[in-house]
Design a protein around this motif. Sequence first.
Motif, mmCIF file in Angstrom:
data_model
loop_
_atom_site.group_PDB
_atom_site.id
_atom_site.type_symbol
_atom_site.label_atom_id
_atom_site.label_comp_id
_atom_site.label_asym_id
_atom_site.label_seq_id
_atom_site.Cartn_x
_atom_site.Cartn_y
_atom_site.Cartn_z
ATOM 1 N N TRP B 305 0.746 -1.232 -0.124
ATOM 2 C CA TRP B 305 0.466 -0.472 0.293
ATOM 3 C C TRP B 305 0.599 1.712 -0.167
ATOM 4 C CZ3 TRP B 305 -4.564 1.727 -1.233
ATOM 5 C CH2 TRP B 305 -4.957 0.438 -1.458
ATOM 6 N N ILE B 308 1.586 1.862 -3.595
ATOM 7 C CA ILE B 308 0.152 1.812 -4.218
ATOM 8 C C ILE B 308 0.505 4.057 -3.796
ATOM 9 C CG2 ILE B 308 -2.145 2.061 -4.316
ATOM 10 C CD1 ILE B 308 -1.939 -0.770 -3.948
ATOM 11 N N TRP B 310 2.303 5.754 -2.872
ATOM 12 C CA TRP B 310 4.538 5.962 -4.163
ATOM 13 C C TRP B 310 3.079 6.908 -5.480
ATOM 14 C CZ3 TRP B 310 7.633 5.100 -7.619
ATOM 15 C CH2 TRP B 310 8.606 5.826 -8.224
ATOM 16 N N PHE B 311 3.098 5.670 -6.009
ATOM 17 C CA PHE B 311 2.313 5.439 -6.910
ATOM 18 C C PHE B 311 1.751 6.634 -7.781
ATOM 19 C CE2 PHE B 311 4.293 1.235 -8.385
ATOM 20 C CZ PHE B 311 4.492 1.677 -9.772
ATOM 21 N N ALA B 314 3.403 10.116 -7.505
ATOM 22 C CA ALA B 314 4.377 9.811 -8.374
ATOM 23 C C ALA B 314 3.469 10.831 -9.801
ATOM 24 C CB ALA B 314 5.238 8.567 -8.298
ATOM 25 N N PHE B 315 2.348 9.611 -9.682
ATOM 26 C CA PHE B 315 1.502 10.576 -10.969
ATOM 27 C C PHE B 315 1.119 11.912 -11.137
ATOM 28 C CE2 PHE B 315 -2.703 10.824 -13.068
ATOM 29 C CZ PHE B 315 -2.560 10.101 -13.997
#
Lengths: 469, 361
Positions: B305, B308, B310-311, B314-315
């Motif tokens: 998680w 997730i 972090w993604f 980052a997005f």
Amino acid sequence: MQNNKKGTVDKIWDFFASIKLAIFVFTAIGITSIVGTIIEQNAEPEKNIRLLSKMFGSSYASDIYRLVDAIGLNNMYHSWWFIALLFLFVSNLLICSLERLPSIIKILKEPQKPIEQENFEGLPIRHKLTMKQDLQGAVQRLSSVMQKAGFKFYEHREGDLVQLYAEAGRYSRFGVYITHLSILLLFIGVVIGIFMGFNGYLNLLEGTSSSVAYLANGKEINLGFDIRCDDFEVSFYEGTDTPKAYRSVLVVLEQGKEILRKDIEVNTPLRYKGITFYQSSFGFAPSPQSLFHFRIASKSNKIQEIKIPFDETFIIPDTKVKVKISDFTPALGVDESGKLFTYADSMYNPAVLLEFHEGNRVINRQWVIKRYPHTWVFPEGTIEFVDLWGSQYTGLQVRKDPGVWIVYVACLIMSVGLYMSFFMSHRRLWILLRSTGKETEVMIGGWSNKYRASLAAKIQGMVDSITSK
Amino acid sequence: MDSSDFFGLSAIAYILSMILYISFLVFKKETIGIVATTFAALGLLAHTIAFALRWKEFYEIGKMGILRAVPLTNLYESLIFFVWCLIVGYLIVEWKYKNRSFGAFITPIAGMALAFADISGMSKDIHPLVPALQSNWLLAHVTMSFISYAAFAISFATAIMYLAMVSDNKKSLSYIFWTAILGIFTVVLIAMGIDFLTFKVAGLSHKAFLKSYLFKATFRSESTMISIISYIAAIAALLGFWSLGVGIKRFISPFSITAEQLDDLTYKCIAVGFPVFTLGGLIFGAVWADQAWGRYWSWDPKETWSLITWFVYAFYIHARLLRGWRGIKIAIVALVGFISTIFTYLGVNLLLSGLHSYGSM
């Protein structure tokens, strides 16, 4: 033919460089990861079937589980398609970075130039002011202000126009590429670890040694040396059953010779020849060979250590009293009515029931409890129950990972890259001066790739210090 | 006085300052704002003292290095520390922007965390450290994680404010989304407030729920009637937020803060939170796991998680800097990021099992 082939390569390149792929991969990794946290990984089928019947009803659960099993959702993070997604992610990252890198290098290779007047108006930060000084004085004053603000500047003269210009944080623009590169490096480290290392376990009974470790699938891995466990011990916080430390005494042996001895605990593993031993579990497996270890202090304060198996007896020094072990429990508790009972099957609170014989007569029976010193006391002296040695095994995680240092270096590089990308900015500053006789007209302009407000504040500070005198 | 007295004082001060900040937003009396800030600052002072005291108490119990005795080893302590970071972050923002309107959106997050800590029945005792937590990495990993969570919380509040100012088309998905989030947030806060009043203040049927009385006065009430009424009230509240959400703008706009500034502040908080989260949460966490368990990454739910979350951020950063996303679209991503953060922090501990189980109640 030639053209066609190039076209294919280009197409593949474009595919990997596309933002669409990035968004797809981000989303796919995100969603599948979420599923992977809900379905318990590497668990017995029953657990997940129970979970699925809660979510979809019991009539569908077993069918859905079959599907889950077939796609590998119950060991998802190691399934071929999840690893493929991770590879797509890295390739996408690499190619996207390569795509943009040349243009950034080009920008950075060109030194900063004096600005054209018509471009000045396009700068995001602009100030115009008049200084009551001649040109020479104004240049000097501004030079010192710029130096104080930390800018290394150049001077450019063109007719009656003098320009002072400076630049800072140019290399911060590589921050993003350094970060991306570090992720790539991290993956290289991970892959090296997976293919050239192993992750195994080893249970060692106190007093035994092994030259191999075992993989999860039961396969043996040769260590290249012997490892022996001399002792395992759990220590507790006083008066509680909260463990304070799990400690194993490990010995490394090469051709039977002791090379290294170390106490390991949960956060302090043993490393030898690239193989690391971690304290990960423990267990209780007594055998007839296990030895009861007592420390006896007689009335005359003579201290004696003895180690005996269950069926042997010993004599308290200076007396004729013979002591026999008549019962043992690894975890002795007392219930509300004062009755004794065993409350766990690991050595939480080991105790022995000692039987004292004088001649043929039993003169005393008493429980000696390892963690309660008041139970050690007898008329004949004290008998401390030190350990039942050879009854516990230490559970070691055994790992070899030649890629881990690459992962560490990658993390270090990532930290630097993140710092450069988020806490530094590329800033440019131009000051144009033109003499109008006794006074000097000054134009100050600034540009930065991010955090414009902080540069604007800095320039405002410079302007204030010039105008306030 | 010991640490729990000071924690109690700080909680009272924070709750008062939350109420004051909301009244300030509604009535716009400068005095109310000043008093609100004063309470927040006093609360922070008491909180800091409490934290130091608890550290000392912990140190005396555990008898190990002072750096290892940081009181951040269970869910209760971590929630309290999260509130500390949040208030510090908030006061910095208030001081930098000379604007108190954020208070009404940020202090409720603190209030919610405090209420949750109090009524969910989690253990507030000081427990000695289990072996896995006896590491100097604890301090670095946990403090940095919570600093980033606090930064994300502020970005969430500013993103909501931004959306309140610019997204006013009732039929658009973005409007429905932000009013629903704000509505759920408010409903949960009020439900916890009712729990608190029923069980703590009035002391009703306390013994029945030894562990947790979260939502026991409302959604999870023993009386089906109350439970149904609560759900109806909650849905009515959500609809209310949907129909009146356009009006929230009127409360914010007099505070000389522009939508662009809010957008910019959201980004700035994420730009601070993201690298701190990457380093402290992910990297330090991995290094520690490597030291303690012999695996730097094991796809445990907490790790997954975190990744997730972090993604998502980052997005956010790439969409903003590379694609030039601004405005409503990017604010929605910020909201999603914080929802993911909350799940990483609480959802994983409460709903999923894994290596971070000492974070559970």
